[in-house]
Motif scaffolding. Structure first.
Motif, PDB file in Angstrom:
ATOM      1  N   ALA A 217       0.639  -1.398  -0.197  1.00 21.96           N
ATOM      2  CA  ALA A 217       0.088   0.521   0.097  1.00 21.96           C
ATOM      3  C   ALA A 217       1.000   1.197  -0.139  1.00 21.96           C
ATOM      4  O   ALA A 217       0.453   2.292  -0.494  1.00 21.96           O
ATOM      5  CB  ALA A 217      -1.201  -0.019   1.110  1.00 21.96           C
ATOM      6  N   ALA A 218       1.974   1.337   0.155  1.00 21.82           N
ATOM      7  CA  ALA A 218       3.159   2.441   0.769  1.00 21.82           C
ATOM      8  C   ALA A 218       3.475   2.524  -0.271  1.00 21.82           C
ATOM      9  O   ALA A 218       3.553   3.648  -1.084  1.00 21.82           O
ATOM     10  CB  ALA A 218       3.571   2.187   2.041  1.00 21.82           C
ATOM     11  N   GLY A 219       4.125   2.120  -1.111  1.00 25.62           N
ATOM     12  CA  GLY A 219       4.492   1.901  -2.619  1.00 25.62           C
ATOM     13  C   GLY A 219       3.518   2.395  -3.788  1.00 25.62           C
ATOM     14  O   GLY A 219       3.451   3.289  -4.530  1.00 25.62           O
TER      15      GLY A 219
ATOM     16  N   PRO B 276      -6.166  -7.486   4.783  1.00 23.82           N
ATOM     17  CA  PRO B 276      -7.275  -5.879   5.518  1.00 23.82           C
ATOM     18  C   PRO B 276      -6.310  -4.773   5.669  1.00 23.82           C
ATOM     19  O   PRO B 276      -6.888  -3.742   5.082  1.00 23.82           O
ATOM     20  CB  PRO B 276      -7.642  -6.651   6.911  1.00 23.82           C
ATOM     21  CG  PRO B 276      -7.561  -8.202   6.444  1.00 23.82           C
ATOM     22  CD  PRO B 276      -6.691  -8.279   6.031  1.00 23.82           C
ATOM     23  N   GLU B 277      -5.031  -5.090   5.820  1.00 27.48           N
ATOM     24  CA  GLU B 277      -4.402  -4.094   6.468  1.00 27.48           C
ATOM     25  C   GLU B 277      -3.916  -2.725   5.154  1.00 27.48           C
ATOM     26  O   GLU B 277      -4.059  -1.858   4.559  1.00 27.48           O
ATOM     27  CB  GLU B 277      -3.139  -3.579   7.098  1.00 27.48           C
ATOM     28  CG  GLU B 277      -3.890  -4.465   8.485  1.00 27.48           C
ATOM     29  CD  GLU B 277      -3.653  -6.029   8.220  1.00 27.48           C
ATOM     30  OE1 GLU B 277      -4.194  -6.360   9.375  1.00 27.48           O
ATOM     31  OE2 GLU B 277      -3.818  -6.033   7.367  1.00 27.48           O
TER      32      GLU B 277
ATOM     33  N   LEU C 201      -4.607   1.632   1.118  1.00 31.61           N
ATOM     34  CA  LEU C 201      -5.296   1.979  -0.372  1.00 31.61           C
ATOM     35  C   LEU C 201      -6.452   2.830  -0.347  1.00 31.61           C
ATOM     36  O   LEU C 201      -5.989   4.110  -0.762  1.00 31.61           O
ATOM     37  CB  LEU C 201      -5.668   0.317  -1.572  1.00 31.61           C
ATOM     38  CG  LEU C 201      -4.422  -0.155  -1.509  1.00 31.61           C
ATOM     39  CD1 LEU C 201      -5.020  -1.284  -2.834  1.00 31.61           C
ATOM     40  CD2 LEU C 201      -3.433   0.092  -2.362  1.00 31.61           C
ATOM     41  N   LEU C 202      -7.078   2.593   0.326  1.00 32.04           N
ATOM     42  CA  LEU C 202      -8.055   3.510   0.342  1.00 32.04           C
ATOM     43  C   LEU C 202      -7.241   5.035   0.398  1.00 32.04           C
ATOM     44  O   LEU C 202      -8.160   6.103   0.287  1.00 32.04           O
ATOM     45  CB  LEU C 202      -9.003   3.287   1.522  1.00 32.04           C
ATOM     46  CG  LEU C 202     -10.779   3.680   1.010  1.00 32.04           C
ATOM     47  CD1 LEU C 202     -11.236   3.956  -0.057  1.00 32.04           C
ATOM     48  CD2 LEU C 202     -11.565   3.083   2.210  1.00 32.04           C
ATOM     49  N   GLU C 203      -7.436   4.920   2.200  1.00 31.82           N
ATOM     50  CA  GLU C 203      -6.815   6.003   2.258  1.00 31.82           C
ATOM     51  C   GLU C 203      -5.688   6.729   1.504  1.00 31.82           C
ATOM     52  O   GLU C 203      -5.772   7.973   1.421  1.00 31.82           O
ATOM     53  CB  GLU C 203      -5.638   6.081   4.415  1.00 31.82           C
ATOM     54  CG  GLU C 203      -5.037   6.862   4.786  1.00 31.82           C
ATOM     55  CD  GLU C 203      -4.159   6.805   5.880  1.00 31.82           C
ATOM     56  OE1 GLU C 203      -3.990   7.507   6.849  1.00 31.82           O
ATOM     57  OE2 GLU C 203      -4.313   5.511   5.998  1.00 31.82           O
ATOM     58  N   ALA C 204      -4.861   5.969   1.124  1.00 36.15           N
ATOM     59  CA  ALA C 204      -4.291   6.826  -0.228  1.00 36.15           C
ATOM     60  C   ALA C 204      -5.227   7.506  -1.167  1.00 36.15           C
ATOM     61  O   ALA C 204      -4.540   8.398  -1.620  1.00 36.15           O
ATOM     62  CB  ALA C 204      -2.704   5.832  -1.082  1.00 36.15           C
TER      63      ALA C 204
ATOM     64  N   ALA D  91     -11.457  -5.614   1.325  1.00 35.34           N
ATOM     65  CA  ALA D  91     -12.046  -4.905   0.295  1.00 35.34           C
ATOM     66  C   ALA D  91     -13.260  -4.148   0.614  1.00 35.34           C
ATOM     67  O   ALA D  91     -13.047  -3.036   0.989  1.00 35.34           O
ATOM     68  CB  ALA D  91     -11.035  -4.807  -0.654  1.00 35.34           C
ATOM     69  N   ARG D  92     -14.068  -4.708   0.961  1.00 33.47           N
ATOM     70  CA  ARG D  92     -15.812  -4.492   0.876  1.00 33.47           C
ATOM     71  C   ARG D  92     -15.413  -4.140   2.473  1.00 33.47           C
ATOM     72  O   ARG D  92     -16.512  -3.113   2.051  1.00 33.47           O
ATOM     73  CB  ARG D  92     -16.580  -5.620   0.218  1.00 33.47           C
ATOM     74  CG  ARG D  92     -16.982  -5.957  -0.783  1.00 33.47           C
ATOM     75  CD  ARG D  92     -17.567  -4.759  -1.991  1.00 33.47           C
ATOM     76  NE  ARG D  92     -18.805  -4.615  -2.028  1.00 33.47           N
ATOM     77  CZ  ARG D  92     -19.477  -3.238  -1.555  1.00 33.47           C
ATOM     78  NH1 ARG D  92     -18.969  -2.813  -1.404  1.00 33.47           N
ATOM     79  NH2 ARG D  92     -21.005  -3.465  -1.247  1.00 33.47           N
ATOM     80  N   ALA D  93     -14.744  -4.907   2.817  1.00 38.45           N
ATOM     81  CA  ALA D  93     -14.865  -4.381   4.152  1.00 38.45           C
ATOM     82  C   ALA D  93     -13.899  -3.284   4.836  1.00 38.45           C
ATOM     83  O   ALA D  93     -14.413  -2.140   5.887  1.00 38.45           O
ATOM     84  CB  ALA D  93     -14.571  -5.862   5.130  1.00 38.45           C
ATOM     85  N   ALA D  94     -12.848  -3.205   4.061  1.00 40.04           N
ATOM     86  CA  ALA D  94     -12.087  -1.862   4.003  1.00 40.04           C
ATOM     87  C   ALA D  94     -12.639  -0.184   3.681  1.00 40.04           C
ATOM     88  O   ALA D  94     -13.013   0.752   4.014  1.00 40.04           O
ATOM     89  CB  ALA D  94     -11.143  -2.050   3.532  1.00 40.04           C
ATOM     90  N   GLY D  95     -13.900  -0.933   2.962  1.00 37.56           N
ATOM     91  CA  GLY D  95     -14.950   0.813   2.655  1.00 37.56           C
ATOM     92  C   GLY D  95     -14.596   0.918   0.978  1.00 37.56           C
ATOM     93  O   GLY D  95     -15.470   1.382   0.712  1.00 37.56           O
ATOM     94  N   PHE D  96     -13.795  -0.539   0.244  1.00 37.03           N
ATOM     95  CA  PHE D  96     -13.953  -0.776  -1.346  1.00 37.03           C
ATOM     96  C   PHE D  96     -15.361  -0.532  -2.023  1.00 37.03           C
ATOM     97  O   PHE D  96     -16.606  -1.812  -1.471  1.00 37.03           O
ATOM     98  CB  PHE D  96     -12.822  -1.150  -2.093  1.00 37.03           C
ATOM     99  CG  PHE D  96     -11.870  -0.207  -1.364  1.00 37.03           C
ATOM    100  CD1 PHE D  96     -11.153   0.729  -3.672  1.00 37.03           C
ATOM    101  CD2 PHE D  96     -10.981  -0.473  -1.238  1.00 37.03           C
ATOM    102  CE1 PHE D  96     -10.040   1.296  -3.168  1.00 37.03           C
ATOM    103  CE2 PHE D  96      -9.752  -0.527  -0.577  1.00 37.03           C
ATOM    104  CZ  PHE D  96      -9.306   0.555  -2.260  1.00 37.03           C
TER     105      PHE D  96
END
Length: 381
Positions: free
Chosen positions: A80-82, A113-114, A119-122, A158-163
């Motif tokens: 996710a950072a990259g 999940p992390e 990704l969502l935060e980015a 991904a859905r649970a993360a908010g996508f």
């Protein structure tokens, strides 16, 4: 940017990540496993940022990119950072339009999940996961590393993360695959709560490990009638479950269509960054050098890493737009078809394969024959 009938007012950015942990036997994309490449992820990031800076100076994109798509290869190997760093590079050069769609492909095995939360935060808005099949024997034939249930689990994470927008890719027609394997895959997809499905027939590409196995008789060659039967099964199941086809190989629930791919099919323009990436700007198509080391070296010298380019004629552009547009459910304006081909259009309309009127489009029955119909139309013009 507002989107025109052809999509030519829209602008996208494609980023190619050439790294993979292992090579799938059917894949002929420009990808490299760790023992095949000398350049590091750090060198890749530096070179990519240099290319985007040079590209943004060359192309005037007012309002920012409408879509960004990071593909590969295996983009999720960057973490996710990259991927956040890649997206920041696009923001800092081309910029992002309000409401831009930002997609990354991901291998289910390199997600968590992390990862999805990051990704969502980015600023990513869409995730595309390579499922291919829910059958362990089929995945083995494809040399896929993930276990059958991992893609569904990743989609749910991904859905649970908010996508809101999650795609699953499946491949059909793999040697040794059965109709039951396809049904099993479709059942798994429907359990994943995704809003987009891409289903592609397997193409045995020359030079791949699978092609060598087929040539040696270790695997049976795919058969066209099997492809057709599997496609009809996929369409029936997905459409009964509330998915609508909008392109011959793509189905979505309302609002789930991939805007970046629509940009391609509608004739939009895009810059492709990364080793081997293709671009289309104005009437020019060009591609980058494939090897990551050469790509990075050219950019260190301040050069765009273009390997070849071609300028399309008006006829070539027309032919391409008819070909791509007729793969879409929306079809093309009738005025795009020359007078010489109108009889061909009417013939296919009488046969139930095309609609005619202000727009020309393939019908449900015509989907499997779309390429042949396009050939007939262009030959008649």
């Amino acid at each position: 940017m507002a989107e025109s009938e052809t999509g030519r007012d829209a602008f996208g950015v494609y980023i190619h990540v050439p790294f993979c942990a292992t090579r799938c036997g059917y894949c002929d994309f420009n990808t490299y496993t760790p023992n095949e490449v000398e350049s590091s992820h750090a060198e890749y990031f530096d070179a990519l940022e240099r290319e985007l800076t040079l590209a943004a100076a060359r192309v005037d994109v007012r309002g920012g990119a409408d879509t960004v798509f990071i593909g590969g290869g295996t983009p999720s190997l960057l973490g996710a950072a990259g991927l956040s760093r890649v997206l920041d590079a696009v923001r800092g050069t081309f910029g992002l339009a309000d409401g831009a769609e930002v997609t990354t492909e991901s291998n289910p095995e390199s997600t968590s999940p992390e990862y999805f939360a990051g990704l969502l935060e980015a600023g990513f808005t869409r995730v595309s996961l390579g499922m291919q099949s829910a059958s362990a024997p089929v995945l083995k034939v494809l040399d896929r590393a993930h276990t059958p249930g991992r893609a569904v689990a990743a989609a749910k994470e991904a859905r649970a993360a908010g996508f809101e927008h999650v795609n699953l890719d499946m491949i059909y027609g793999t040697p040794t695959e059965t109709d039951d394997d396809v049904r099993k895959t479709l059942d798994a997809i429907l359990s994943a709560d995704v809003d987009h499905v891409s289903a592609y027939s397997l193409i045995v590409e020359d030079g791949t490990a699978m092609a060598r196995k087929v040539r040696r008789g270790e695997l049976p060659a795919p058969q066209e009638e099997v492809y057709a039967r599997r496609y009809e099964l996929i369409a029936e199941v997905l459409e009964s479950a509330g998915f609508d086809w909008y392109e011959v190989s793509n189905w979505a629930k309302a609002g789930g269509e991939c805007r970046h791919n629509l940009l391609y099919w509608r004739g939009g323009q895009w810059w492709g960054a990364g080793p081997g990436a293709h671009s289309f700007i104005g009437c020019e198509r060009f591609a980058n050098v494939k090897r990551p080391e050469r790509y990075a070296a050219l950019l260190r010298d301040g050069e765009l890493p273009v390997d070849f380019s071609e300028t399309l004629t008006d006829t070539e552009r027309h032919d391409e737009q008819v070909m791509l547009g007729l793969r879409l459910k929306e079809g093309i304006p009738a005025g795009w078809v020359g007078k010489g081909a109108r009889g061909v259009v009417e013939k296919h309309a009488r046969g139930g394969l095309l609609t005619s009127g202000e727009r020309i489009a393939v019908t449900d029955a015509g989907r499997l024959l779309a390429d042949g119909i396009v050939t007939d139309i262009l030959a008649a013009e």
